[in-house]
Design an enzyme around this catalytic site. Sequence first.
Site, mmCIF file in Angstrom:
data_model
loop_
_atom_site.group_PDB
_atom_site.id
_atom_site.type_symbol
_atom_site.label_atom_id
_atom_site.label_comp_id
_atom_site.label_asym_id
_atom_site.label_seq_id
_atom_site.Cartn_x
_atom_site.Cartn_y
_atom_site.Cartn_z
ATOM 1 N N CYS A 227 0.960 -1.113 -0.136
ATOM 2 C CA CYS A 227 -0.028 0.147 -0.056
ATOM 3 C C CYS A 227 0.954 1.187 -0.077
ATOM 4 O O CYS A 227 1.026 2.308 -0.868
ATOM 5 C CB CYS A 227 -0.889 -0.091 1.336
ATOM 6 N N GLU B 181 -3.748 -4.616 -4.051
ATOM 7 C CA GLU B 181 -3.692 -3.350 -4.450
ATOM 8 C C GLU B 181 -3.865 -3.211 -5.915
ATOM 9 O O GLU B 181 -4.373 -2.165 -6.319
ATOM 10 C CB GLU B 181 -2.283 -3.160 -4.062
#
Length: 134
Positions: A30, A107
């Site tokens: 992230c 992600e």
Amino acid sequence: MPNTVLYTSYMIRIVATKCHAEGLAVLLPCFWVYMHVGKCMLKLREDLGDSVKRPPAYDAWIDMYAGDEFERDVKDYIDMCDNAAKNADESTLKSMREHFMMSCKLEHMFWDQANDLMKWPDIVAESCEGDKDK
């Protein structure tokens, strides 16, 4: 967004139920991806100049994630992950890799859902056989 729920639920589960090293590994993509996207957006902003109008909040987002301070924070976080990996046994190291890779996939799905304009599916509940008489 469905993939956001999937991704954040996965991260929360790992951080809440696994060891510190695995928690670090699951969160790393992230930070790293936001830095990368911020730098790409900064380059695009510079290339486009004033030919495109953006809300001030977009520029603030780019400035934050493409900035030197965030890059230092990401590098510090990577160092924390590397140090945890150096001290981890083989089983934990394997789990760290698995969580890192899963978070990379999630992600990607997180960003891709916006590109695809993903929406929650429409689910219509059908009545049960026993509900017909009510």
